[in-house]
Design an enzyme around this catalytic site. Structure first.
Site, PDB file in Angstrom:
ATOM      1  N   TYR A 241       0.888  -1.161   0.000  1.00 27.08           N
ATOM      2  CA  TYR A 241       0.000   0.000   0.000  1.00 27.08           C
ATOM      3  C   TYR A 241       0.920   1.203   0.000  1.00 27.08           C
ATOM      4  O   TYR A 241       1.851   1.281   0.810  1.00 27.08           O
ATOM      5  CB  TYR A 241      -0.861   0.030   1.252  1.00 27.08           C
ATOM      6  CG  TYR A 241      -2.128  -0.785   1.175  1.00 27.08           C
ATOM      7  CD1 TYR A 241      -2.988  -0.655   0.091  1.00 27.08           C
ATOM      8  CD2 TYR A 241      -2.490  -1.661   2.196  1.00 27.08           C
ATOM      9  CE1 TYR A 241      -4.163  -1.384   0.018  1.00 27.08           C
ATOM     10  CE2 TYR A 241      -3.667  -2.390   2.137  1.00 27.08           C
ATOM     11  CZ  TYR A 241      -4.498  -2.242   1.041  1.00 27.08           C
ATOM     12  OH  TYR A 241      -5.655  -2.956   0.982  1.00 27.08           O
ATOM     13  N   ASP A 269      -6.110  -0.469  -6.334  1.00 28.28           N
ATOM     14  CA  ASP A 269      -7.575  -0.360  -6.349  1.00 28.28           C
ATOM     15  C   ASP A 269      -8.129   0.195  -5.045  1.00 28.28           C
ATOM     16  O   ASP A 269      -9.298   0.040  -4.740  1.00 28.28           O
ATOM     17  CB  ASP A 269      -8.219  -1.730  -6.649  1.00 28.28           C
ATOM     18  CG  ASP A 269      -7.814  -2.808  -5.645  1.00 28.28           C
ATOM     19  OD1 ASP A 269      -7.216  -2.463  -4.616  1.00 28.28           O
ATOM     20  OD2 ASP A 269      -8.100  -3.987  -5.912  1.00 28.28           O
ATOM     21  N   HIS A 362     -10.139  -6.836  -5.462  1.00 31.57           N
ATOM     22  CA  HIS A 362      -9.862  -6.815  -4.024  1.00 31.57           C
ATOM     23  C   HIS A 362     -10.865  -7.701  -3.269  1.00 31.57           C
ATOM     24  O   HIS A 362     -11.323  -7.375  -2.174  1.00 31.57           O
ATOM     25  CB  HIS A 362      -9.962  -5.366  -3.517  1.00 31.57           C
ATOM     26  CG  HIS A 362      -9.023  -5.004  -2.411  1.00 31.57           C
ATOM     27  ND1 HIS A 362      -7.980  -4.145  -2.574  1.00 31.57           N
ATOM     28  CD2 HIS A 362      -8.986  -5.361  -1.104  1.00 31.57           C
ATOM     29  CE1 HIS A 362      -7.346  -3.978  -1.415  1.00 31.57           C
ATOM     30  NE2 HIS A 362      -7.946  -4.724  -0.514  1.00 31.57           N
TER      31      HIS A 362
HETATM   32  C1  LIG Z   1      -9.644 -10.005   4.926  1.00 28.09           C
HETATM   33  C2  LIG Z   1      -9.023  -9.497   3.673  1.00 28.09           C
HETATM   34  C3  LIG Z   1      -7.987  -8.593   3.754  1.00 28.09           C
HETATM   35  C4  LIG Z   1      -7.371  -8.131   2.606  1.00 28.09           C
HETATM   36  N1  LIG Z   1      -6.326  -7.269   2.719  1.00 28.09           N
HETATM   37  C5  LIG Z   1      -5.700  -6.840   1.604  1.00 28.09           C
HETATM   38  C6  LIG Z   1      -4.585  -5.967   1.709  1.00 28.09           C
HETATM   39  O1  LIG Z   1      -4.171  -5.603   2.799  1.00 28.09           O
HETATM   40  N2  LIG Z   1      -4.004  -5.555   0.557  1.00 28.09           N
HETATM   41  C7  LIG Z   1      -4.453  -5.952  -0.672  1.00 28.09           C
HETATM   42  O2  LIG Z   1      -3.885  -5.565  -1.686  1.00 28.09           O
HETATM   43  N3  LIG Z   1      -5.490  -6.800  -0.797  1.00 28.09           N
HETATM   44  C8  LIG Z   1      -6.121  -7.244   0.310  1.00 28.09           C
HETATM   45  N4  LIG Z   1      -7.177  -8.099   0.180  1.00 28.09           N
HETATM   46  C9  LIG Z   1      -7.583  -8.553  -1.150  1.00 28.09           C
HETATM   47  C10 LIG Z   1      -6.900  -9.864  -1.506  1.00 28.09           C
HETATM   48  O3  LIG Z   1      -5.534  -9.678  -1.765  1.00 28.09           O
HETATM   49  C11 LIG Z   1      -7.521 -10.497  -2.759  1.00 28.09           C
HETATM   50  O4  LIG Z   1      -7.606  -9.544  -3.774  1.00 28.09           O
HETATM   51  C12 LIG Z   1      -8.890 -11.100  -2.480  1.00 28.09           C
HETATM   52  O5  LIG Z   1      -8.963 -11.601  -1.170  1.00 28.09           O
HETATM   53  C13 LIG Z   1      -9.164 -12.230  -3.443  1.00 28.09           C
HETATM   54  O6  LIG Z   1     -10.426 -12.725  -3.251  1.00 28.09           O
HETATM   55  P1  LIG Z   1     -10.784 -14.050  -2.418  1.00 28.09           P
HETATM   56  O7  LIG Z   1     -10.706 -13.669  -0.989  1.00 28.09           O
HETATM   57  O8  LIG Z   1     -12.164 -14.345  -2.875  1.00 28.09           O
HETATM   58  O9  LIG Z   1      -9.803 -15.131  -2.802  1.00 28.09           O
HETATM   59  C14 LIG Z   1      -7.819  -8.571   1.330  1.00 28.09           C
HETATM   60  C15 LIG Z   1      -8.864  -9.488   1.255  1.00 28.09           C
HETATM   61  C16 LIG Z   1      -9.461  -9.953   2.405  1.00 28.09           C
HETATM   62  C17 LIG Z   1     -10.564 -10.963   2.292  1.00 28.09           C
END
Ligand SMILES: Cc1cc2nc3c(=O)[nH]c(=O)nc-3n(C[C@H](O)[C@H](O)[C@H](O)COP(=O)(O)O)c2cc1C
Length: 508
Positions: A241, A269, A362
């Site tokens: 980030y 995003d 995301h």
């Molecule tokens: C609890 C949670 C926290 C997340 N935190 C971040 C983050 O800190 N940075 C980021 O780029 N994406 C974050 N994401 C997005 C994930 O990297 C990813 O794009 C997403 O979880 C994929 O979908 P899925 O959970 O259905 O596999 C987060 C997703 C979840 C569920």
């Protein structure tokens, strides 16, 4: 600062229990956070709740161990608390928590967990409400969350038969790094909300199974802890980030490169975090309205901020294409944009010489009605082929997809459509929140078994043989919102909650 550490009694700390003078104890150290109150990304109220007290239990699940030290000037580190003088912060075990513990004890053995959806169903019963709200929540009406998985239902296979499928190999290479499967564990913040070992569970499972873990900027474990825990030769990526303070970013990036990180995934995003109402409601329910108004009348609005918003106010909304050359100038790691949602931006990333893009929304947590990554993949492959003559998968410009991937068949569909690999997020969170590292290992075993079966039945002996002709994606752009009769994933996708009455205190 002098090397002699001052020892302060718990009684003295307890006197500094107000907005005017606010000291807290974290891991036996005393910090003066008075001036930091309004800068705390999580708002001042949560700190004021622990003013004059030991805040360790609240601090630990959210922050990396060194966060308080790195965010406060050294003169605010007042010293060590005198052993045995701190009043224990009474942690009330509520009836709700007792009931949760009973459910934890009633978990089925891992041998009965047959697929990744099962982990989600168990996690929902055994996680704390706060952790479940943060992990499972998505933006607005959670339509993109549903669509992420639903999109894979609109892609069908065209299997090949009568090939000798005795020997199979589904290993691959991601950004030049070996991976036993065409997946990676994507970055998800606040790992300790679900389990005390947090992201370490994933580091260990990734090592056991030869897959790559993407370390999040907002991990609950410190970056170095996760890198130190890796086995020799284990590859890790870093999700970034971008902070408004570019000196901080430069330091993080160059440190990561020095520690051997193999790819930098810049999240693009999230110039503002999406409204994840399930998470936000949790915060409302937690806040004690009497306490809040006593301590901090001026900032009541803050209470609407869930865990997500609380931790992310440092993200720079001004980040733009012009910043990318600077990133290239400070590191030699492959740079990948995470969160690309249309072919135009994928093309721009290619033209700027990046190593790849993650087609991702995301996990449905940002803009609701953003398309699924796998749908965007179809248009990116087509347009970058037409405009730049590229074919995929492509070594020089790699396409990744994440969101809603729950089966090896989902992964194989994305690979057939041109992805190099696919990121999986929540299933691993649910797996280790429910069963610790054994759960994360089991999740990877499930995927491994699914790859074996699916590749054999598809007639593909290795990842190179998973080709475009093996899928029919002609319906991918037809967006159908799941109809109520479709109960397939009803168990997992919860109905939206509405606002609730507060507890009625007066008796009739
Ligand atoms: C609890 C949670 C926290 C997340 N935190 C971040 C983050 O800190 N940075 C980021 O780029 N994406 C974050 N994401 C997005 C994930 O990297 C990813 O794009 C997403 O979880 C994929 O979908 P899925 O959970 O259905 O596999 C987060 C997703 C979840 C569920």
């Amino acid at each position: 600062m002098s090397s002699e550490v001052k020892v302060i009694s718990g009684k003295t700390v307890a006197e500094h229990n107000s907005r005017e003078s606010c000291w807290i104890i974290v891991h036996d150290h005393v910090y003066d956070v008075t001036e930091f109150l309004d800068d705390h990304p999580g708002g001042s109220k949560i700190i004021l709740k622990y003013a004059g007290k030991d805040a360790t239990a609240e601090y630990d699940p959210i922050h990396p161990p060194d966060a308080i030290k790195t965010n406060l000037p050294p003169e605010k580190h007042l010293g060590r608390v005198e052993a045995g003088t701190v009043a224990k912060v009474e942690i009330k075990v509520t009836d709700q928590e007792k009931e949760r513990q009973l459910r934890v004890n009633a978990r089925p053995p891992l041998s009965e967990v047959l697929n990744l959806h099962d982990f989600e169903a168990i996690a929902r019963s055994v996680m704390t409400e706060k952790a479940w709200a943060y992990y499972s929540s998505a933006a607005d009406d959670e339509i993109t969350l549903r669509e992420n998985h639903a999109a894979y239902h609109r892609i069908w296979f065209r299997p090949r038969i009568l090939r000798d499928v005795t020997q199979l190999d589904w290993s691959t290479t991601i950004l030049g790094q070996k991976s036993s499967m065409p997946i990676y564990i994507t970055a998800t913040a606040l790992g300790k909300l679900g389990h005390p070992d947090g992201e370490l569970n994933l580091t260990k499972a990734a090592a056991n199974h030869g897959v790559i873990q993407m370390i999040p900027t907002l991990a609950s474990c410190s970056f170095d802890e996760l890198v130190d825990a890796a086995q020799p030769g284990q590859s890790q990526f870093l999700q970034l980030y971008v902070n408004k303070d570019r000196n901080i970013i430069k330091r993080i990036v160059q440190h990561a490169e020095k520690r051997g990180i193999k790819g930098l995934f810049i999240t693009v995003d999230a110039p503002q975090l999406g409204r994840r109402e399930k998470d936000m409601r949790m915060k409302f329910e937690e806040a004690d309205p009497d306490q809040v108004s006593k301590n901090d009348k001026s900032k009541e609005v803050d209470r609407s901020q869930g865990a997500a918003r609380a931790i992310s106010s440092f993200i720079d909304p001004s980040l733009c294409w012009d910043d990318l050359p600077w990133f290239k100038s400070i590191t030699k790691m492959p740079l990948i944009l995470k969160g690309v949602q249309c072919w135009e931006d994928a093309l721009e990333a290619y033209d700027q010489g990046l190593a790849g893009v993650v087609l991702s929304n995301h996990g449905g947590r940002q803009l609701d009605f953003a398309p699924s990554g796998v749908e965007v993949l179809v248009e990116v492959v087509e347009k970058l082929g037409a405009k730049r003559g590229l074919t995929f998968p492509n070594e020089k410009f790699q396409l990744f997809v994440d969101g809603g991937v729950r089966r090896a068949t989902d992964v194989l569909k994305a690979i057939a459509l041109g992805a190099t690999a696919v990121g999986i997020g929540r299933p691993f969170l649910y797996a280790y929140s429910s069963y610790g590292v054994d759960g994360a290992n089991h999740a990877l075993e499930i995927l491994r078994d699914e790859f074996e079966m699916a590749m054999r039945l598809l007639g593909a002996r290795n990842i190179k043989e998973v080709v475009r002709d093996m899928v029919d994606a002609s319906s991918i752009h037809q967006h159908i919102v799941a109809v109520p009769e479709d109960k397939l994933y009803h168990g997992n996708y919860e109905s939206m909650q509405s606002v609730r009455l507060r507890e009625i205190k007066a008796s009739l």
